[in-house]
Design a protein around this motif. Structure first.
Motif, PDB file in Angstrom:
ATOM      1  N   ASP A 203       0.853  -1.187   0.000  1.00 12.26           N
ATOM      2  CA  ASP A 203       0.000   0.000   0.000  1.00 12.26           C
ATOM      3  C   ASP A 203       0.891   1.240   0.000  1.00 12.26           C
ATOM      4  O   ASP A 203       1.833   1.337   0.800  1.00 12.26           O
ATOM      5  N   VAL A 204       0.598   2.160  -0.889  1.00 14.29           N
ATOM      6  CA  VAL A 204       1.386   3.387  -0.999  1.00 14.29           C
ATOM      7  C   VAL A 204       0.596   4.535  -0.369  1.00 14.29           C
ATOM      8  O   VAL A 204      -0.546   4.790  -0.762  1.00 14.29           O
ATOM      9  N   PRO A 205       1.178   5.233   0.610  1.00 15.38           N
ATOM     10  CA  PRO A 205       0.472   6.346   1.252  1.00 15.38           C
ATOM     11  C   PRO A 205       0.120   7.438   0.238  1.00 15.38           C
ATOM     12  O   PRO A 205       0.804   7.595  -0.781  1.00 15.38           O
ATOM     13  N   PRO A 206      -0.930   8.188   0.502  1.00 14.72           N
ATOM     14  CA  PRO A 206      -1.321   9.281  -0.403  1.00 14.72           C
ATOM     15  C   PRO A 206      -0.156  10.233  -0.668  1.00 14.72           C
ATOM     16  O   PRO A 206       0.566  10.623   0.249  1.00 14.72           O
ATOM     17  N   GLY A 207       0.028  10.564  -1.927  1.00 13.76           N
ATOM     18  CA  GLY A 207       1.061  11.517  -2.304  1.00 13.76           C
ATOM     19  C   GLY A 207       2.454  10.940  -2.444  1.00 13.76           C
ATOM     20  O   GLY A 207       3.401  11.671  -2.758  1.00 13.76           O
ATOM     21  N   LYS A 208       2.603   9.625  -2.229  1.00 17.96           N
ATOM     22  CA  LYS A 208       3.932   9.014  -2.268  1.00 17.96           C
ATOM     23  C   LYS A 208       4.217   8.224  -3.548  1.00 17.96           C
ATOM     24  O   LYS A 208       5.345   7.792  -3.760  1.00 17.96           O
ATOM     25  N   MET A 209       3.211   8.015  -4.378  1.00 18.13           N
ATOM     26  CA  MET A 209       3.424   7.185  -5.562  1.00 18.13           C
ATOM     27  C   MET A 209       4.464   7.802  -6.498  1.00 18.13           C
ATOM     28  O   MET A 209       5.271   7.089  -7.101  1.00 18.13           O
ATOM     29  N   GLY A 210       4.462   9.115  -6.617  1.00 17.42           N
ATOM     30  CA  GLY A 210       5.449   9.769  -7.473  1.00 17.42           C
ATOM     31  C   GLY A 210       6.867   9.499  -7.008  1.00 17.42           C
ATOM     32  O   GLY A 210       7.776   9.297  -7.821  1.00 17.42           O
ATOM     33  N   ARG A 211       7.067   9.469  -5.696  1.00 16.36           N
ATOM     34  CA  ARG A 211       8.395   9.183  -5.152  1.00 16.36           C
ATOM     35  C   ARG A 211       8.789   7.731  -5.411  1.00 16.36           C
ATOM     36  O   ARG A 211       9.955   7.422  -5.659  1.00 16.36           O
ATOM     37  N   VAL A 212       7.805   6.845  -5.347  1.00 22.05           N
ATOM     38  CA  VAL A 212       8.075   5.428  -5.603  1.00 22.05           C
ATOM     39  C   VAL A 212       8.490   5.216  -7.062  1.00 22.05           C
ATOM     40  O   VAL A 212       9.448   4.498  -7.353  1.00 22.05           O
ATOM     41  N   ILE A 213       7.771   5.852  -7.972  1.00 16.21           N
ATOM     42  CA  ILE A 213       8.045   5.664  -9.401  1.00 16.21           C
ATOM     43  C   ILE A 213       9.269   6.459  -9.836  1.00 16.21           C
ATOM     44  O   ILE A 213      10.112   5.961 -10.588  1.00 16.21           O
ATOM     45  N   GLY A 214       9.376   7.700  -9.362  1.00 13.69           N
ATOM     46  CA  GLY A 214      10.508   8.541  -9.734  1.00 13.69           C
ATOM     47  C   GLY A 214      10.286   9.259 -11.056  1.00 13.69           C
ATOM     48  O   GLY A 214       9.367   8.948 -11.814  1.00 13.69           O
ATOM     49  N   ARG A 215      11.148  10.212 -11.321  1.00 12.02           N
ATOM     50  CA  ARG A 215      11.054  10.984 -12.554  1.00 12.02           C
ATOM     51  C   ARG A 215      11.273  10.073 -13.755  1.00 12.02           C
ATOM     52  O   ARG A 215      12.298   9.410 -13.869  1.00 12.02           O
ATOM     53  N   ARG A 216      10.279  10.036 -14.633  1.00 11.88           N
ATOM     54  CA  ARG A 216      10.313   9.181 -15.818  1.00 11.88           C
ATOM     55  C   ARG A 216      10.576   7.714 -15.465  1.00 11.88           C
ATOM     56  O   ARG A 216      11.182   6.970 -16.232  1.00 11.88           O
ATOM     57  N   GLY A 217      10.135   7.314 -14.279  1.00 17.45           N
ATOM     58  CA  GLY A 217      10.270   5.921 -13.868  1.00 17.45           C
ATOM     59  C   GLY A 217      11.650   5.531 -13.388  1.00 17.45           C
ATOM     60  O   GLY A 217      11.932   4.343 -13.190  1.00 17.45           O
ATOM     61  N   ALA A 218      12.521   6.520 -13.157  1.00 12.69           N
ATOM     62  CA  ALA A 218      13.911   6.219 -12.799  1.00 12.69           C
ATOM     63  C   ALA A 218      14.016   5.481 -11.468  1.00 12.69           C
ATOM     64  O   ALA A 218      14.838   4.565 -11.312  1.00 12.69           O
ATOM     65  N   SER A 219      13.197   5.862 -10.500  1.00  6.73           N
ATOM     66  CA  SER A 219      13.282   5.250  -9.177  1.00  6.73           C
ATOM     67  C   SER A 219      12.895   3.775  -9.228  1.00  6.73           C
ATOM     68  O   SER A 219      13.606   2.909  -8.704  1.00  6.73           O
TER      69      SER A 219
END
Length: 266
Positions: A203-219
């Protein structure tokens, strides 16, 4: 839903036939004895499960799993973000060598009108496109089975089963689904025996999905490169707040730890 057999193709119209028609298909779709060949079964399985209560079983997924296993057997290491579309697979001379231009036409129409497949009666183009989506799968399946060794066949069976469960969120951890294929005795006795494979849902907390995926999927790409695990997202079709991981237990746990750490980063 399209059903292809060696001598015929059937189009099962769930819109017009409704639940009664899908219930008639349920025993075969859940059967351990009937092999279902599907190119990327995750979303199909999700739709069958949530709309009709069908637990798709005994599937051979020709997309990432079978294709990747064959590539690895033949010494070609594929990148974590490699994707093999059905059109590309069909065009591969090892499996068909057939050009499927009409598929792109249908994709364009679908982008223009997301309700494209809901219109009835089906046009000749729709019928032809639906049939062509499965027409060659039986042939591709046979060609792939010829190439897979015993170890790869086990991986194929267990990964396909986990793919079927992937987006089918279950409160009981899929306890009411068929058991996963066990590691065969002759393979488990090998020196480098494979590890048990699992599906994990984070489960990904609200607002954290972008950090998980990263810029252009880099993360997320860096996680895939460091862990031998497959990582999927619900995306626009949902569920949007979860990450799905499939692979050997240790590799999945490693990926979980990295992802949880990134969720906690400020």
């Amino acid at each position: 839903m399209q059903l292809a057999f060696p001598d015929a193709i059937y189009l099962v119209d769930a819109i017009q036939g409704g639940e009664m028609l899908m219930k008639a298909c349920k025993p075969a779709l859940e059967s351990t004895y009937v092999t279902k060949v599907i190119h990327d079964c995750k979303r199909d399985s999700e739709a069958l499960y949530f709309q009709f209560g069908i637990k798709l079983n005994n599937v051979v997924d020709t997309q990432q799993i079978a294709y990747t296993l064959i590539e690895e057997q033949e010494g070609r290491k594929r990148l974590p973000d490699d994707y093999i579309s059905f059109v590309s697979l069909l065009a591969d001379p090892r499996y068909g060598g057939v050009s499927y231009l009409e598929k792109e036409e249908v994709r364009i129409l679908l982008r223009q009108d997301p309700k494209f497949w809901t219109y009835r009666p089906l046009s000749e183009m729709m019928i032809r496109a639906a049939a062509d989506d499965v027409r060659f799968l039986v042939y591709i399946y046979r060609k792939m089975m010829e190439k897979l060794n015993a170890r790869s066949l086990w991986y194929l069976a267990v990964r396909s089963a986990l793919y079927c469960r992937c987006f089918c969120i279950s409160d009981n951890n899929h306890a009411d689904w068929p058991s996963l294929p066990p590691i065969p005795d002759d393979i488990s006795a090998e020196k480098n025996a494979p590890e048990e494979e699992i599906l994990s849902v984070l489960d990904v907390p609200p607002g954290k999905m972008g950090r998980v995926i990263g810029r252009r999927g880099a993360s997320i790409m860096s996680v895939k490169e460091s862990c031998n695990a497959e990582i999927f997202f619900g995306g626009a079709k949902g569920p949007p707040d979860k990450v799905f991981l499939i692979g050997p237990v240790k590799q999945v746990r490693k990926a979980e730890a990295i992802l949880r750490g990134r969720m906690m980063d400020l």
